[in-house]
Design an enzyme around this catalytic site. Sequence first.
Site, PDB file in Angstrom:
ATOM      1  N   ASP A 122       0.849  -1.186   0.000  1.00 26.46           N
ATOM      2  CA  ASP A 122       0.000   0.000   0.000  1.00 26.46           C
ATOM      3  C   ASP A 122       0.887   1.239   0.000  1.00 26.46           C
ATOM      4  O   ASP A 122       1.743   1.398   0.873  1.00 26.46           O
ATOM      5  CB  ASP A 122      -0.896   0.004   1.248  1.00 26.46           C
ATOM      6  N   TYR A 124       1.254   5.645  -0.460  1.00 31.07           N
ATOM      7  CA  TYR A 124       0.734   6.833   0.235  1.00 31.07           C
ATOM      8  C   TYR A 124       1.022   8.003  -0.703  1.00 31.07           C
ATOM      9  O   TYR A 124       1.814   8.878  -0.412  1.00 31.07           O
ATOM     10  CB  TYR A 124       1.502   6.963   1.566  1.00 31.07           C
ATOM     11  N   HIS A 129      -3.998  14.080   0.242  1.00 28.93           N
ATOM     12  CA  HIS A 129      -4.318  13.264   1.407  1.00 28.93           C
ATOM     13  C   HIS A 129      -3.212  13.349   2.456  1.00 28.93           C
ATOM     14  O   HIS A 129      -3.485  13.556   3.647  1.00 28.93           O
ATOM     15  CB  HIS A 129      -4.518  11.805   0.984  1.00 28.93           C
ATOM     16  N   ARG A 138       0.077  16.693  12.780  1.00 30.02           N
ATOM     17  CA  ARG A 138       1.394  17.270  13.005  1.00 30.02           C
ATOM     18  C   ARG A 138       1.303  18.780  12.824  1.00 30.02           C
ATOM     19  O   ARG A 138       0.232  19.374  12.945  1.00 30.02           O
ATOM     20  CB  ARG A 138       2.415  16.648  12.025  1.00 30.02           C
ATOM     21  N   GLU A 197      -9.136   3.946  -2.930  1.00 33.35           N
ATOM     22  CA  GLU A 197      -7.866   3.668  -3.585  1.00 33.35           C
ATOM     23  C   GLU A 197      -8.098   2.929  -4.903  1.00 33.35           C
ATOM     24  O   GLU A 197      -9.181   2.415  -5.169  1.00 33.35           O
ATOM     25  CB  GLU A 197      -6.962   2.802  -2.684  1.00 33.35           C
ATOM     26  N   ASP A 229      -9.325   0.186   1.174  1.00 29.23           N
ATOM     27  CA  ASP A 229      -8.441  -0.256   2.245  1.00 29.23           C
ATOM     28  C   ASP A 229      -9.023   0.207   3.572  1.00 29.23           C
ATOM     29  O   ASP A 229      -8.660   1.258   4.095  1.00 29.23           O
ATOM     30  CB  ASP A 229      -7.038   0.314   2.024  1.00 29.23           C
ATOM     31  N   GLN A 236      -5.132   2.227  14.782  1.00 30.63           N
ATOM     32  CA  GLN A 236      -3.928   2.634  14.049  1.00 30.63           C
ATOM     33  C   GLN A 236      -3.162   3.736  14.786  1.00 30.63           C
ATOM     34  O   GLN A 236      -1.927   3.710  14.859  1.00 30.63           O
ATOM     35  CB  GLN A 236      -4.315   3.119  12.649  1.00 30.63           C
ATOM     36  N   THR A 345      -4.780   6.412  -0.317  1.00 25.78           N
ATOM     37  CA  THR A 345      -6.014   7.197  -0.407  1.00 25.78           C
ATOM     38  C   THR A 345      -5.910   8.274  -1.480  1.00 25.78           C
ATOM     39  O   THR A 345      -4.926   9.006  -1.545  1.00 25.78           O
ATOM     40  CB  THR A 345      -6.321   7.846   0.947  1.00 25.78           C
TER      41      THR A 345
END
Length: 411
Positions: A122, A124, A129, A138, A197, A229, A236, A345
Amino acid sequence: MTTLNTWVSVPENSDFSIYNLPFGIFSKNTEAPKAGIAIGEQIVDLALVSELGLLDVDTGYFKKSTLNDFIALGKNITNKVRLDIQKLLVIENSPLKNHPEVFVLQKDATMHLPVHVGDYTDFYSSIEHATNVGKMFRDPENALLPNWRHIPVGYHGRASSIVVSGTEIRRPMGQVKTNDMKAPVFQASDRLDFELEMGFVVGKSTELGERVSTKNAAEHIFGLVLFNDWSARDIQKWEYVPLGPFLGKSFASSMSPWIVTLEALEPFKVKGPEQEPEVLSYLEYEGDRNYEIQLEVAMSTSTSEDTVISKSNFKYMYWNMMQQLAHHTVNGCNINVGDLMASGTISGKDESSYGSLLEISWGGKKPFELKDGSKRTFIENNDTVTMRGFAEKEGKRVGFGEVTGTILPSK
């Protein structure tokens, strides 16, 4: 794109036009699963067509429960099968007109996972996203981690829990710790999410130590699927530091049953986003390597019809599939036919195009309303999530059907 007219009845705006002809595995009644090609509302039984002597492939390849061995024959053969079927569905004196038994109504068939997925990765790769998630968790001024614009970030996922569209999903249990808790608790996830996805199926294996270049990557990609997904955000959040996704992801991922070939998608190539800073040499590529595929996500409840909650597009991906495959193999990692690699995503530039509830509800702070008046921030029991995707140009449509799944209560 040459205009083609088929003698088979194909509804207007069907995903499965004569220009598409995706491959899948189906069964009918108590028969064993076998290979087929979708056209309109029907399936062409490839084993029966082969038995009629109309395909240059041994019938045995079409009687297997997955497409892996057929795909491994190589694109020269798999592309020819697709084009041979296309010709048989177009020519006026087609021998298939005398053999109605080769056609099966999709509504009478059960679809299966089209390939055995040996390994699943997978990525990213949507900058929108990644930026949204970075802003939430963050520093909003430095949302992307330092490596993000330099490498297609990814992780090795769990292949055993990839299921075909329509499979019901149990709400996962796991450890959860919110900010105000002193210690974690064991409970059912209450921040269950989807991730919009797309995935590509590896069509050509490599040896350990071999690298795939961006120039040659397309030779190793058989085709694409829609992919959900599923993600337990609360599980998580507690587990992912320092090693990344684990139980919050591995409980289930849903895959659409029809693989749309890369060749069918050729007319829909578009230019990708500008990549800054300049990428390292092995990630450089030539030509248009993104694909304009319109995507949508709908949610329904046991008492309400679909509410479309997102409209996105595969063209937004910052890192394209050729770069993903080149990066995946640059260290000599070998890949196998049937491996699945998901995009991560797919979010667009505004709220209407976000590809997860984490973004749509902004971490649970912005509830949204469904057609029955109920409100959601994350997925509740008995909710159904359905994703659809298609490409269209000059009135010619190539689509993926849908990938759907309903969440059941945890045991």
